[in-house]
Motif scaffolding. Structure first.
Motif, PDB file in Angstrom:
ATOM      1  N   PRO B  88      26.285 -31.645  -3.481  1.00 30.20           N
ATOM      2  CA  PRO B  88      25.005 -32.677  -3.638  1.00 30.20           C
ATOM      3  C   PRO B  88      25.468 -33.725  -2.436  1.00 30.20           C
ATOM      4  O   PRO B  88      26.521 -34.348  -2.069  1.00 30.20           O
ATOM      5  CB  PRO B  88      25.358 -33.348  -4.882  1.00 30.20           C
ATOM      6  CG  PRO B  88      25.947 -32.416  -5.880  1.00 30.20           C
ATOM      7  CD  PRO B  88      27.261 -31.730  -4.963  1.00 30.20           C
ATOM      8  N   SER B 131      29.791 -26.659  -7.494  1.00 30.57           N
ATOM      9  CA  SER B 131      29.206 -28.119  -7.612  1.00 30.57           C
ATOM     10  C   SER B 131      28.227 -27.904  -8.931  1.00 30.57           C
ATOM     11  O   SER B 131      28.087 -28.572 -10.016  1.00 30.57           O
ATOM     12  CB  SER B 131      28.368 -28.607  -6.517  1.00 30.57           C
ATOM     13  OG  SER B 131      29.305 -29.112  -5.655  1.00 30.57           O
ATOM     14  N   LEU B 158      26.796 -26.997 -14.808  1.00 31.01           N
ATOM     15  CA  LEU B 158      27.609 -27.933 -15.213  1.00 31.01           C
ATOM     16  C   LEU B 158      26.989 -29.251 -15.556  1.00 31.01           C
ATOM     17  O   LEU B 158      27.406 -29.945 -16.659  1.00 31.01           O
ATOM     18  CB  LEU B 158      28.752 -28.280 -14.203  1.00 31.01           C
ATOM     19  CG  LEU B 158      30.028 -27.296 -14.063  1.00 31.01           C
ATOM     20  CD1 LEU B 158      30.522 -27.866 -12.783  1.00 31.01           C
ATOM     21  CD2 LEU B 158      30.817 -27.579 -15.326  1.00 31.01           C
ATOM     22  N   LEU B 159      26.041 -29.652 -14.817  1.00 29.83           N
ATOM     23  CA  LEU B 159      25.330 -31.040 -15.056  1.00 29.83           C
ATOM     24  C   LEU B 159      24.372 -31.066 -16.146  1.00 29.83           C
ATOM     25  O   LEU B 159      23.930 -32.068 -16.682  1.00 29.83           O
ATOM     26  CB  LEU B 159      24.598 -31.499 -13.707  1.00 29.83           C
ATOM     27  CG  LEU B 159      25.849 -31.694 -12.561  1.00 29.83           C
ATOM     28  CD1 LEU B 159      25.007 -31.990 -11.314  1.00 29.83           C
ATOM     29  CD2 LEU B 159      26.779 -32.798 -13.127  1.00 29.83           C
ATOM     30  N   ASP B 160      24.162 -29.698 -16.552  1.00 29.22           N
ATOM     31  CA  ASP B 160      23.100 -29.782 -17.919  1.00 29.22           C
ATOM     32  C   ASP B 160      23.296 -28.556 -18.675  1.00 29.22           C
ATOM     33  O   ASP B 160      22.551 -27.644 -18.845  1.00 29.22           O
ATOM     34  CB  ASP B 160      21.521 -29.609 -17.277  1.00 29.22           C
ATOM     35  CG  ASP B 160      20.600 -29.932 -18.250  1.00 29.22           C
ATOM     36  OD1 ASP B 160      20.982 -30.079 -19.245  1.00 29.22           O
ATOM     37  OD2 ASP B 160      19.194 -29.735 -17.624  1.00 29.22           O
ATOM     38  N   ARG B 163      20.479 -27.323 -21.364  1.00 32.09           N
ATOM     39  CA  ARG B 163      19.089 -26.872 -20.880  1.00 32.09           C
ATOM     40  C   ARG B 163      19.047 -26.377 -19.655  1.00 32.09           C
ATOM     41  O   ARG B 163      18.147 -25.667 -19.322  1.00 32.09           O
ATOM     42  CB  ARG B 163      18.053 -28.051 -20.794  1.00 32.09           C
ATOM     43  CG  ARG B 163      17.559 -28.538 -22.155  1.00 32.09           C
ATOM     44  CD  ARG B 163      16.539 -29.703 -22.175  1.00 32.09           C
ATOM     45  NE  ARG B 163      17.088 -31.041 -21.426  1.00 32.09           N
ATOM     46  CZ  ARG B 163      16.454 -32.022 -21.326  1.00 32.09           C
ATOM     47  NH1 ARG B 163      15.198 -31.979 -21.840  1.00 32.09           N
ATOM     48  NH2 ARG B 163      16.943 -33.260 -20.790  1.00 32.09           N
ATOM     49  N   HIS B 270      35.221 -35.843 -11.699  1.00 29.96           N
ATOM     50  CA  HIS B 270      33.985 -35.425 -12.553  1.00 29.96           C
ATOM     51  C   HIS B 270      34.281 -35.634 -14.158  1.00 29.96           C
ATOM     52  O   HIS B 270      35.474 -35.576 -14.544  1.00 29.96           O
ATOM     53  CB  HIS B 270      34.143 -33.912 -12.530  1.00 29.96           C
ATOM     54  CG  HIS B 270      33.051 -33.166 -13.503  1.00 29.96           C
ATOM     55  ND1 HIS B 270      33.372 -32.507 -14.668  1.00 29.96           N
ATOM     56  CD2 HIS B 270      31.601 -33.279 -13.629  1.00 29.96           C
ATOM     57  CE1 HIS B 270      32.320 -32.084 -15.189  1.00 29.96           C
ATOM     58  NE2 HIS B 270      31.290 -32.278 -14.644  1.00 29.96           N
ATOM     59  N   LEU B 271      33.265 -36.255 -14.776  1.00 26.14           N
ATOM     60  CA  LEU B 271      33.271 -36.967 -16.048  1.00 26.14           C
ATOM     61  C   LEU B 271      32.270 -36.277 -16.936  1.00 26.14           C
ATOM     62  O   LEU B 271      31.333 -36.158 -16.528  1.00 26.14           O
ATOM     63  CB  LEU B 271      33.470 -38.432 -16.163  1.00 26.14           C
ATOM     64  CG  LEU B 271      34.447 -39.369 -15.611  1.00 26.14           C
ATOM     65  CD1 LEU B 271      34.015 -40.654 -16.034  1.00 26.14           C
ATOM     66  CD2 LEU B 271      35.698 -38.864 -16.288  1.00 26.14           C
ATOM     67  N   LEU B 273      31.076 -37.783 -20.450  1.00 23.40           N
ATOM     68  CA  LEU B 273      31.245 -39.029 -21.280  1.00 23.40           C
ATOM     69  C   LEU B 273      30.259 -39.224 -22.389  1.00 23.40           C
ATOM     70  O   LEU B 273      29.089 -38.938 -22.191  1.00 23.40           O
ATOM     71  CB  LEU B 273      30.785 -40.151 -20.313  1.00 23.40           C
ATOM     72  CG  LEU B 273      30.825 -41.661 -21.024  1.00 23.40           C
ATOM     73  CD1 LEU B 273      32.102 -42.104 -21.693  1.00 23.40           C
ATOM     74  CD2 LEU B 273      30.458 -42.622 -19.801  1.00 23.40           C
TER      75      LEU B 273
END
Lengths: 418, 418
Positions: B88, B131, B158-160, B163, B270-271, B273
């Motif tokens: 990103p 990423s 990873l980020l979602d 969905r 990277h977290l 939470l």
């Protein structure tokens, strides 16, 4: 004092029934504001209140008002309520107990065929928690004229600010964007029962907490700007890692909370981390944080400590930290007449009670700016843990609160003689 | 040595052209693996290679092979390539310069009508950065038999993670789930040009880095389990705040990186939470972290320090910390013959060069397990910053690398006499 003891078994049964909507594996409740589950819980509430003879009105921000008509419809209503939304993986009591206790008050009046002079309105406020959409107590703030309706309808999901729904879209999806104007009318007064959510009442073995007011709280977003870079070849000595810097700030915030006595609180529970991938040193972190205290001067010192901590982090980590205050509440003093009424009622009913301040925000806080408002806490078990699936109150705890509520509502609404 | 100097202007022009796909406001590039932008960059690459007379093949994980036929099609191909995806808000050089240099090698051979004995294949590997989907160097790892195709196609964003798309779905969306089998064949050798991404070469004013091998790296997820609770009424003294504990761990990880000399690296970028809302003390945080060093024994001590840091955090914050290793790489030693060829080529062309280790993973690392692999670095400017929009190399830096690459490719592929 008239005997209008509530039906504690019925109250508990329906509290458990509505808790099954969004129930979690560990017996808690996951029912974010304006989610499908929130919609189902609202539907059940409306069905119950219609069965109890009430008229349902929904306003433009989704607040629900279930009205039991009074002898004099022109009198401002006695409002009583709370919220049905929860935090993620929360409990079955926070907010919900207050709504169900209000439902039980109406049912008890029906059972005993008691008419009141003033109308009674049981209220469900939209998005008290502020977990999915910011700010917390959104519905009651718009009702009290503290936030604009249009601005709140446009707020987007915090956890998915790009693709998430707005409040307006989420209301439409569950069918709760009502047509009634929001606010613009003054209730005669407002009552709210809530669970304590802390360990104070247990220390005194109190059954009822008389909420005289609130702590003072200030809310901030700290934006830490460092320099995004590659995790591998970038030597440690030249880094400006925004997450390492934010971690130092979070530890400082925790220290500030502990450094100001038992009434100090400082929190940093929410982060936005960019880019949050495994191969990149974070360039920017936004930390939501707050400081709280019952004493105004001490809170000012905590605020000052937070500013100094941000400056220290800038120096140590070679980043910039911008601290922006986005909200505050308190210190609130609830209406003295309402406090006295609730205290006297608890005493007359023979409950062990004590005065207490709320550290958390509640819908009664905005309501207190437009009418006399009063809150009671009923006991939280399991050490007072809340916003957790283990949150718990016993049936007798909730019934005690509902009994105080019933007497106080009746005192304010006025009984029509037989 | 035959004069096959590349056309540096053409190389730079097309590097800048492909960099416009996903270009950011600050002149960087945001082109996550298998995004629409990645698809457009792949389309442009394929068009260029078809125009250069190559045959395009796409395999089941989306790796693209552009083949320039050799006199003897039965010979294993000389492969040369890199990746087109970015982190990103990354730069226009990381990976992309390696692909474009390989494109330029083929064009230069065409310009001079040079036929080679062995085929040459210019490769674009899928998802080098890791990423959007984990792990990094996904396409080259499947090609080299280190990961299973089915498992990788099922990996979700990873980020979602709920969905988001799987790798397979994302490949379908951009039309790059190819039909060719993945791997199962051994290239004759593999070359990769990459930007340095660090400050080492600048210290020696080196134009070319001969990558002899890699640091050793171990990758972990540290799961911190505390107790979710209300931010307001919960006294500081009874909290088990998973984010406060994770913050202490992140500072310890940073300290470990700094405590082992200039070759130490430790990262926690990277977290995840939970629940990450403003009103709730976090109950669980997952921290992706890694330790790296060139020296195996020192890396072992850093790993030990990480374990001790996790135990310290458990004691201090009353949480549990579970450390799970999910990956590792290195120490890699690239094929000595390839290293010698690249070093001798750089010297013959008169470039200032030095040996260097890579701290980051690259597609050449998995390739080195199935065939002789060699890497060269060209110079990074702006202090060597990378994974940042400011990442920069000069036209002459990239051209120098492409000249070394052209000679080395030709040496391995063999020239058909006129």
């Amino acid at each position: 004092m008239r005997n209008i003891a509530v039906d504690g078994e019925r109250l508990w049964r329906d509290l458990m029934e509505i808790g099954r909507i969004g129930e979690t594996a560990k017996g808690g409740c996951h029912r974010l504001a304006l989610s499908a589950e929130d919609g189902h819980a609202r539907d059940l509430f409306c069905r119950w209140m219609r069965e109890a003879g009430c008229t349902i009105t929904v306003d433009g921000i989704g607040n629900i008002f279930a009205r039991r008509e009074g002898r004099d419809p022109a009198r401002p209503p006695v409002m009583v309520g709370s919220h049905l939304d929860t935090v993620p993986l929360g409990g079955k009591f926070d907010g919900i107990a207050g709504v169900l206790a209000a439902v039980e008050v109406v049912r008890t009046l029906n059972d005993r065929a008691i008419r009141t002079e003033a109308p009674i309105e049981v209220v469900v406020w939209t998005n008290e928690e502020g977990s999915r959409f910011s700010p917390f107590t959104m519905g009651s703030q718009v009702f009290a004229g503290q936030q604009s309706l249009d601005a709140m309808l446009a707020r987007r999901e915090l956890l998915d600010p790009e693709r998430g729904a707005t409040v307006g879209e989420a209301l439409d999806r569950i069918g709760y964007r009502g047509t009634a104007p929001v606010g613009g009318r003054k209730p005669g007064c407002y009552f709210e029962l809530h669970i304590e959510q802390g360990p104070e009442m247990a220390r005194d073995d109190a059954e009822i907490g008389i909420v005289t007011g609130s702590f003072e709280a200030r809310y901030f977003v700290a934006t830490v700007e460092g320099e995004q870079a590659h995790v591998g070849p970038t030597p440690m000595a030249v880094r400006h890692d925004a997450l390492v810097a934010a971690s130092r700030l979070i530890l400082e915030i925790d220290r500030i909370g502990r450094a100001h006595g038992v009434d100090g609180r400082a929190n940093a529970p929410h982060l936005e981390l960019h880019p949050n991938v495994r191969g990149v040193i974070p360039g920017r972190v936004m930390v939501s944080c707050d400081v709280r205290h019952r004493d105004h001067a001490t809170l000012g010192r905590m605020h000052g400590d937070l500013v100094m901590a941000a400056q220290m982090v800038e120096r140590v980590h070679g980043v910039t930290v911008t601290l922006e205050q986005y909200g505050e509440f308190g210190p609130v003093a609830f209406d003295p007449g309402m406090v006295a009424l609730l205290r006297d009622t608890a005493a007359s009913l023979g409950y062990r009670h004590r005065d207490i301040l709320t550290v958390a925000g509640h819908d009664a806080v905005p309501l207190n700016t437009i009418c006399p408002a009063g809150m009671i806490f009923c006991a939280s078990r399991a050490g007072g843990i809340s916003h957790n699936e283990r949150e718990w109150s016993e049936p007798a705890d909730v019934a005690a609160g509902a009994n105080v509520l019933a007497q106080a509502v009746l005192a304010r609404a006025g009984v029509v003689p037989d």
